[in-house]
Design a protein around this motif. Structure first.
Motif, PDB file in Angstrom:
ATOM      1  N   ARG A   1      -5.110  11.065 -22.310  1.00  0.00           N
ATOM      2  CA  ARG A   1      -5.595  11.977 -21.266  1.00  0.00           C
ATOM      3  C   ARG A   1      -4.488  12.443 -20.319  1.00  0.00           C
ATOM      4  O   ARG A   1      -4.620  13.462 -19.668  1.00  0.00           O
ATOM      5  CB  ARG A   1      -6.711  11.307 -20.469  1.00  0.00           C
ATOM      6  CG  ARG A   1      -7.946  11.035 -21.300  1.00  0.00           C
ATOM      7  CD  ARG A   1      -9.046  10.395 -20.492  1.00  0.00           C
ATOM      8  NE  ARG A   1      -9.793  11.341 -19.694  1.00  0.00           N
ATOM      9  CZ  ARG A   1     -10.688  12.200 -20.154  1.00  0.00           C
ATOM     10  NH1 ARG A   1     -10.945  12.244 -21.431  1.00  0.00           N
ATOM     11  NH2 ARG A   1     -11.337  13.001 -19.344  1.00  0.00           N
ATOM     12  N   GLU A   2      -3.398  11.683 -20.241  1.00  0.00           N
ATOM     13  CA  GLU A   2      -2.369  12.007 -19.256  1.00  0.00           C
ATOM     14  C   GLU A   2      -1.181  12.761 -19.835  1.00  0.00           C
ATOM     15  O   GLU A   2      -0.266  13.128 -19.098  1.00  0.00           O
ATOM     16  CB  GLU A   2      -1.914  10.729 -18.552  1.00  0.00           C
ATOM     17  CG  GLU A   2      -3.046  10.099 -17.766  1.00  0.00           C
ATOM     18  CD  GLU A   2      -2.597   9.035 -16.797  1.00  0.00           C
ATOM     19  OE1 GLU A   2      -1.375   8.887 -16.582  1.00  0.00           O
ATOM     20  OE2 GLU A   2      -3.471   8.361 -16.233  1.00  0.00           O
TER      21      GLU A   2
ATOM     22  N   ARG B   1      -3.253  17.685 -20.351  1.00  0.00           N
ATOM     23  CA  ARG B   1      -3.562  18.131 -18.980  1.00  0.00           C
ATOM     24  C   ARG B   1      -3.638  19.656 -18.904  1.00  0.00           C
ATOM     25  O   ARG B   1      -4.506  20.202 -18.225  1.00  0.00           O
ATOM     26  CB  ARG B   1      -2.512  17.592 -18.002  1.00  0.00           C
ATOM     27  CG  ARG B   1      -2.569  16.085 -17.839  1.00  0.00           C
ATOM     28  CD  ARG B   1      -1.700  15.560 -16.696  1.00  0.00           C
ATOM     29  NE  ARG B   1      -0.478  16.274 -16.452  1.00  0.00           N
ATOM     30  CZ  ARG B   1       0.735  15.908 -16.882  1.00  0.00           C
ATOM     31  NH1 ARG B   1       0.868  14.830 -17.626  1.00  0.00           N
ATOM     32  NH2 ARG B   1       1.798  16.611 -16.570  1.00  0.00           N
TER      33      ARG B   1
ATOM     34  N   GLU C   1     -10.031  15.141 -11.672  1.00  0.00           N
ATOM     35  CA  GLU C   1      -9.373  14.256 -12.635  1.00  0.00           C
ATOM     36  C   GLU C   1      -7.890  14.602 -12.767  1.00  0.00           C
ATOM     37  O   GLU C   1      -7.027  13.707 -12.771  1.00  0.00           O
ATOM     38  CB  GLU C   1     -10.062  14.357 -13.993  1.00  0.00           C
ATOM     39  CG  GLU C   1      -9.433  13.483 -15.045  1.00  0.00           C
ATOM     40  CD  GLU C   1     -10.088  13.629 -16.408  1.00  0.00           C
ATOM     41  OE1 GLU C   1      -9.483  13.132 -17.374  1.00  0.00           O
ATOM     42  OE2 GLU C   1     -11.174  14.229 -16.525  1.00  0.00           O
TER      43      GLU C   1
ATOM     44  N   ILE D   1      -4.612  12.208 -11.840  1.00  0.00           N
ATOM     45  CA  ILE D   1      -3.530  11.950 -12.804  1.00  0.00           C
ATOM     46  C   ILE D   1      -2.188  12.357 -12.203  1.00  0.00           C
ATOM     47  O   ILE D   1      -1.201  11.618 -12.298  1.00  0.00           O
ATOM     48  CB  ILE D   1      -3.793  12.691 -14.134  1.00  0.00           C
ATOM     49  CG1 ILE D   1      -4.989  12.076 -14.859  1.00  0.00           C
ATOM     50  CG2 ILE D   1      -2.549  12.653 -15.026  1.00  0.00           C
ATOM     51  CD1 ILE D   1      -5.482  12.891 -16.051  1.00  0.00           C
TER      52      ILE D   1
ATOM     53  N   ARG E   1      -1.101   9.810  -9.621  1.00  0.00           N
ATOM     54  CA  ARG E   1      -0.724   8.541 -10.246  1.00  0.00           C
ATOM     55  C   ARG E   1       0.640   8.658 -10.946  1.00  0.00           C
ATOM     56  O   ARG E   1       1.475   7.784 -10.837  1.00  0.00           O
ATOM     57  CB  ARG E   1      -1.810   8.118 -11.229  1.00  0.00           C
ATOM     58  CG  ARG E   1      -1.626   6.770 -11.847  1.00  0.00           C
ATOM     59  CD  ARG E   1      -2.842   6.271 -12.620  1.00  0.00           C
ATOM     60  NE  ARG E   1      -3.414   7.227 -13.548  1.00  0.00           N
ATOM     61  CZ  ARG E   1      -4.555   7.904 -13.350  1.00  0.00           C
ATOM     62  NH1 ARG E   1      -5.250   7.726 -12.236  1.00  0.00           N
ATOM     63  NH2 ARG E   1      -5.021   8.749 -14.245  1.00  0.00           N
ATOM     64  N   ARG E   2       0.867   9.765 -11.613  1.00  0.00           N
ATOM     65  CA  ARG E   2       2.102   9.935 -12.392  1.00  0.00           C
ATOM     66  C   ARG E   2       3.287  10.409 -11.561  1.00  0.00           C
ATOM     67  O   ARG E   2       4.423  10.069 -11.861  1.00  0.00           O
ATOM     68  CB  ARG E   2       1.879  10.923 -13.531  1.00  0.00           C
ATOM     69  CG  ARG E   2       0.951  10.399 -14.606  1.00  0.00           C
ATOM     70  CD  ARG E   2       0.750  11.428 -15.698  1.00  0.00           C
ATOM     71  NE  ARG E   2       1.998  11.805 -16.323  1.00  0.00           N
ATOM     72  CZ  ARG E   2       2.450  11.294 -17.469  1.00  0.00           C
ATOM     73  NH1 ARG E   2       1.750  10.389 -18.084  1.00  0.00           N
ATOM     74  NH2 ARG E   2       3.594  11.705 -17.970  1.00  0.00           N
TER      75      ARG E   2
END
Length: 181
Positions: free
Chosen positions: A97-98, A103, A128, A132, A135-136
């Motif tokens: 998903r990332e 994306r 969402e 992401i 977080r990244r």
């Protein structure tokens, strides 16, 4: 296009490895030449190749995404959404998903959902993507800022964001920073 298809189909042994790329590259070249009808036919021809080994998963996803872009350009949002959902199944399974391509496809799906009037679902996808990005990349990354801006656009369209209030708060914050507060 017809010549390309005939060559691939009459001598599949010679073109087995390259045939998927042939149709995909042909479709991309035709798009660049603004030959949208021909590009659509090339991408569809690729997705309809009878031998599954000629269509690696990442190319299938890319072909569906290209067709979704064409469908969306033509206002066929339901078709674009269906194609992007199918592409995302592949992207999620093979890349996670990332991954950047996952994306991007998810962001495109959000766009077409919004165009089709499914703003709440589009906003959920933007939420969402923002999570992401944070977080990244952290909160100060251009990627995160872009995701935050995109999410804000969906909130505004949903009537949940007063842009004037946000701009006013931003201007007050800038004045405080200049004043040293």
């Amino acid at each position: 296009l017809e010549e390309c298809a005939a060559i691939v189909r009459t001598d599949p042994a010679s073109y087995r490895a390259a045939s998927g790329h042939v149709f995909s590259n042909l479709g991309s070249a035709l798009l660049a030449l603004d030959r949208i009808d021909d590009a659509e036919r090339a991408f569809r021809a690729f997705l309809e190749l009878p031998e599954p080994e000629l269509r690696p998963p990442h190319q299938i996803a890319a072909g569906r995404e290209s067709l979704a872009a064409i469908a969306g350009y033509r206002g066929r949002y339901a078709e674009a959404i269906e194609l992007l959902r199918a592409a995302l199944v592949i992207r999620d399974e093979h890349y996670g998903r990332e991954h950047s391509s996952t994306r991007i496809a998810r962001g495109n799906l959000a766009f077409y959902l919004a165009e089709a009037g499914a703003l709440e679902e589009a906003k959920e996808l933007m939420d969402e993507l923002l999570a992401i990005a944070r977080r990244r990349n952290g909160d100060r990354s251009p990627i995160t800022f872009s995701a935050l801006n995109n999410r804000g656009n969906y909130l505004e369209r949903l009537g949940r964001l007063d842009v004037h209030r946000v701009v006013h708060r931003h201007q007050r914050l800038q004045r405080r920073i200049r004043a040293g507060a």
